[in-house]
Design a protein around this motif. Sequence first.
Motif, PDB file in Angstrom:
ATOM      1  N   GLN A   9      -8.823 -24.408  17.808  1.00  0.00           N
ATOM      2  CA  GLN A   9      -9.860 -24.277  16.676  1.00  0.00           C
ATOM      3  C   GLN A   9      -9.707 -25.345  15.540  1.00  0.00           C
ATOM      4  N   LEU A  10      -8.554 -25.937  15.515  1.00  0.00           N
ATOM      5  CA  LEU A  10      -8.376 -26.749  14.060  1.00  0.00           C
ATOM      6  C   LEU A  10      -8.694 -28.468  14.391  1.00  0.00           C
ATOM      7  N   VAL A  11      -8.626 -28.600  15.713  1.00  0.00           N
ATOM      8  CA  VAL A  11      -9.007 -30.136  15.943  1.00  0.00           C
ATOM      9  C   VAL A  11     -10.064 -30.280  16.645  1.00  0.00           C
ATOM     10  N   SER A  12     -10.797 -31.370  16.380  1.00  0.00           N
ATOM     11  CA  SER A  12     -12.094 -31.521  17.252  1.00  0.00           C
ATOM     12  C   SER A  12     -12.004 -32.445  18.279  1.00  0.00           C
ATOM     13  N   LYS A  13     -11.097 -33.228  18.317  1.00  0.00           N
ATOM     14  CA  LYS A  13     -11.025 -34.224  19.369  1.00  0.00           C
ATOM     15  C   LYS A  13     -10.250 -33.459  20.574  1.00  0.00           C
ATOM     16  N   PRO A  14     -10.317 -33.975  21.950  1.00  0.00           N
ATOM     17  CA  PRO A  14      -9.338 -33.607  23.058  1.00  0.00           C
ATOM     18  C   PRO A  14      -8.099 -33.249  22.470  1.00  0.00           C
ATOM     19  N   LEU A  15      -7.229 -32.432  22.767  1.00  0.00           N
ATOM     20  CA  LEU A  15      -5.895 -32.169  22.498  1.00  0.00           C
ATOM     21  C   LEU A  15      -4.951 -32.816  23.709  1.00  0.00           C
ATOM     22  N   LEU A  16      -3.814 -33.011  23.364  1.00  0.00           N
ATOM     23  CA  LEU A  16      -2.756 -33.556  24.441  1.00  0.00           C
ATOM     24  C   LEU A  16      -1.340 -32.634  23.956  1.00  0.00           C
ATOM     25  N   ILE A  17      -1.196 -31.746  24.710  1.00  0.00           N
ATOM     26  CA  ILE A  17      -0.098 -30.905  24.328  1.00  0.00           C
ATOM     27  C   ILE A  17       1.267 -30.890  25.400  1.00  0.00           C
ATOM     28  N   THR A  18       2.348 -31.391  24.817  1.00  0.00           N
ATOM     29  CA  THR A  18       3.503 -31.161  25.548  1.00  0.00           C
ATOM     30  C   THR A  18       4.469 -30.328  24.977  1.00  0.00           C
ATOM     31  N   ARG A  19       5.392 -29.788  25.948  1.00  0.00           N
ATOM     32  CA  ARG A  19       6.589 -28.841  25.458  1.00  0.00           C
ATOM     33  C   ARG A  19       8.054 -29.557  25.706  1.00  0.00           C
ATOM     34  N   PHE A  20       9.048 -29.519  24.877  1.00  0.00           N
ATOM     35  CA  PHE A  20      10.285 -30.131  25.236  1.00  0.00           C
ATOM     36  C   PHE A  20      11.311 -28.783  24.809  1.00  0.00           C
ATOM     37  N   GLY A  21      11.509 -28.049  25.839  1.00  0.00           N
ATOM     38  CA  GLY A  21      12.462 -27.115  25.539  1.00  0.00           C
ATOM     39  C   GLY A  21      13.805 -27.049  26.176  1.00  0.00           C
ATOM     40  N   THR A  22      14.225 -25.890  26.427  1.00  0.00           N
ATOM     41  CA  THR A  22      15.589 -25.805  27.197  1.00  0.00           C
ATOM     42  C   THR A  22      15.255 -24.747  28.134  1.00  0.00           C
ATOM     43  N   CYS A  23      16.013 -24.848  29.244  1.00  0.00           N
ATOM     44  CA  CYS A  23      16.006 -24.106  30.411  1.00  0.00           C
ATOM     45  C   CYS A  23      17.436 -23.724  31.277  1.00  0.00           C
ATOM     46  N   GLY A  24      17.344 -22.875  32.230  1.00  0.00           N
ATOM     47  CA  GLY A  24      18.304 -22.757  33.045  1.00  0.00           C
ATOM     48  C   GLY A  24      17.822 -23.464  34.482  1.00  0.00           C
ATOM     49  N   ALA A  25      18.961 -23.996  35.106  1.00  0.00           N
ATOM     50  CA  ALA A  25      18.571 -24.854  36.324  1.00  0.00           C
ATOM     51  C   ALA A  25      18.721 -23.711  37.545  1.00  0.00           C
TER      52      ALA A  25
END
Length: 302
Positions: free
Chosen positions: A97-113
């Motif tokens: 909603q807040l950005v007029s340009k195309p968005l690039l979104i990434t996530r850097f989380g933690t996980c279990g293997a």
Amino acid sequence: QRNVYRDTNAVPRNFDSTTLHLGLKEGQIASRILSVGCPGRAALIAKALDKSSPIFSHTSPRGFTTYTGTFERTRVSIIAIGMGMPMMDFLVREARQLVSKPLLITRFGTCGALCPDVAVGSVVVASPGSVSVMRNPDAFLPLPTSSGTSADEINPIATGGAPHVRPPYLVFAPQLADPILTQALLGELKEQLGSEHVRRGMNVSACSFYSSQGRRDVFFDDRNEDLLDMLRERHPSLASMEMESFQLLALARASRGSVRAAAASIVVANRPTGDVCDEARLAYLERTGGEAMVRALVRFED
Ligand code: R1P
Ligand code: URA
């Protein structure tokens, strides 16, 4: 008396024009966004932002912490969203909603293997993407009896058959990450962390840290003893398990081409071996891996 917000049937705003959950308005968030789980990780990664430009920071009453600044002179936001798929939904929809340009979104989380050869202290890039697993509450309803009322008697179509034939966990098909953005993440992460510590693998996002991640808890009827084996059988390339990436990738797919997304996670625990990452290694990966994630975002040519 003023109403608490406006536009309740679309994407509502507060009266200062901020969105309800991120607490941001136009200009306070960039079109390149790195999302993480906890505020500490966001603060650590935000240390890498250019010192020469101002850094906007805000924590919303709903617990989203945003840092917007520049990295290598390109605008970027690092946002701590908390945990779970609804929090990712707030991020993606309110950012859109807040950005007029195309968005690039990434996530850097933690996980279990999920396999023994994915070491704690390594990073898994969700490639080709992520499946999802959800606890199915309908499977835990009492069986229908001739005298009692069950959910099937109330609405047999909506509940999808008798409880004893319903699976306790529902598995949703893969949502694919953007392949070019994924390649960019892999390249930067391998460069910063060493290629032996970074690998690709299918991710699975669960609706809970507990039941739908196969953890045992005697206080609850979870019927999850075979869950991890079932998931590995269905998706032999499964490497990581966490709680948000699927939602990010699914929303990117639903965004009519206006959001590109990819995800990576630090392996904090190996479920088959029981190994757990040490604190120093985790802090190193959050900072150095996080900076690699930001670099991949700002260098990405969209
Ligand atoms: C659970 O402990 C949390 O850790 C993982 C899961 O996805 C979940 O959010 O990610 P973060 O460390 O990014 O929060
Ligand atoms: N985050 C999760 O959701 N699961 C784990 O096992 C570790 C981190």
